[in-house]
Design an enzyme around this catalytic site. Structure first.
Site, PDB file in Angstrom:
ATOM      1  N   VAL A 100       2.027   9.273 -10.211  1.00 47.12           N
ATOM      2  CA  VAL A 100       2.739   8.077 -10.673  1.00 47.12           C
ATOM      3  C   VAL A 100       3.064   7.187  -9.486  1.00 47.12           C
ATOM      4  O   VAL A 100       3.542   7.670  -8.448  1.00 47.12           O
ATOM      5  CB  VAL A 100       4.046   8.468 -11.399  1.00 47.12           C
ATOM      6  CG1 VAL A 100       4.815   7.226 -11.844  1.00 47.12           C
ATOM      7  CG2 VAL A 100       3.733   9.380 -12.579  1.00 47.12           C
ATOM      8  N   HIS A 101       2.816   5.897  -9.633  1.00 46.34           N
ATOM      9  CA  HIS A 101       3.207   4.960  -8.581  1.00 46.34           C
ATOM     10  C   HIS A 101       4.733   4.941  -8.481  1.00 46.34           C
ATOM     11  O   HIS A 101       5.427   4.993  -9.512  1.00 46.34           O
ATOM     12  CB  HIS A 101       2.684   3.563  -8.899  1.00 46.34           C
ATOM     13  CG  HIS A 101       2.775   2.619  -7.746  1.00 46.34           C
ATOM     14  ND1 HIS A 101       3.968   2.037  -7.355  1.00 46.34           N
ATOM     15  CD2 HIS A 101       1.823   2.164  -6.880  1.00 46.34           C
ATOM     16  CE1 HIS A 101       3.739   1.268  -6.307  1.00 46.34           C
ATOM     17  NE2 HIS A 101       2.460   1.334  -5.996  1.00 46.34           N
TER      18      HIS A 101
END
Length: 210
Positions: A100-101
């Site tokens: 996940v960013h």
């Protein structure tokens, strides 16, 4: 949607869920959402560089802009439909799969608390995780209630936080409010809150405790 009262990173995911709760006929029994995957400080995605860039002469940022102008489906349909063997990808691309960013971590955490789950699919562009849930099991949908509005003075410091929406399809609005609300009774909103929601005395709102 107009969402005020909390940071958009908190309000937007939950506000969207109340749209689903208010208009179930527009949605399937299950919903899917894609979470933005990992990219570095320069905006480069190792997953895109390993796969997508071989088929499009675009860096990740340019591909995202093109998707914004058209749609993610536009590029996805032009991607190869045959299997991609993960062990043949560079280590950086493999490590990015399902990551996940940092900017999307809050949204990811909220949706997981709401009852979404990860599955075996990832985004074809940046390798970000895909979440899914049955609508009936999503917390903000299952626990939300439609209640009538009463205009009056809101008691401060004695209630709890609620996400409140006007449940409209057009001009949808949602706000985060501290309310002294008792189930089965109307919810009291002051004029400022009512105006923010675009509702008046006798109208109905959908609310859920957060």
């Amino acid at each position: 949607p107009a969402l005020v009262g909390w940071p958009s990173s908190e309000l937007t995911p939950r506000g969207r869920l109340l749209v689903v709760a208010s208009h179930p006929e527009r949605f399937a029994d299950s919903v899917v959402t894609e979470i933005v995957g990992y990219s570095d400080e320069n905006g480069d995605s190792p997953f895109w560089d390993a796969i997508g860039r071989n088929f499009f002469d675009l860096n990740y940022a340019a591909a995202e802009r093109l998707c914004g102008l058209k749609s993610r489906t536009f590029l996805a349909e032009l991607m190869p439909h045959y299997p991609i063997y993960v062990p043949l990808l560079p280590d950086e691309a493999q490590e990015a799969m399902g990551q996940v960013h940092p900017r999307a971590q809050i949204t990811f955490d909220i949706l997981m608390r709401e009852g979404f789950e990860t599955d075996h699919y990832i985004d074809i562009f940046d390798g970000g995780p895909t979440l899914h849930a049955r609508v009936s099991g999503i917390r903000s949908i299952a626990q939300s209630r439609v209640v009538p509005v009463k205009i009056g003075e809101m008691v401060k410091g004695v209630g709890r936080q609620y996400l409140v929406s006007n449940a409209q399809l057009q001009d949808y609005r949602a706000v985060m409010l501290e309310l002294d609300y008792a189930p089965g009774k109307p919810v009291t909103l002051d004029l400022a809150a009512a105006e923010a929601l675009g509702v008046g005395e006798g109208a109905s709102v959908r609310l859920v405790a957060v």
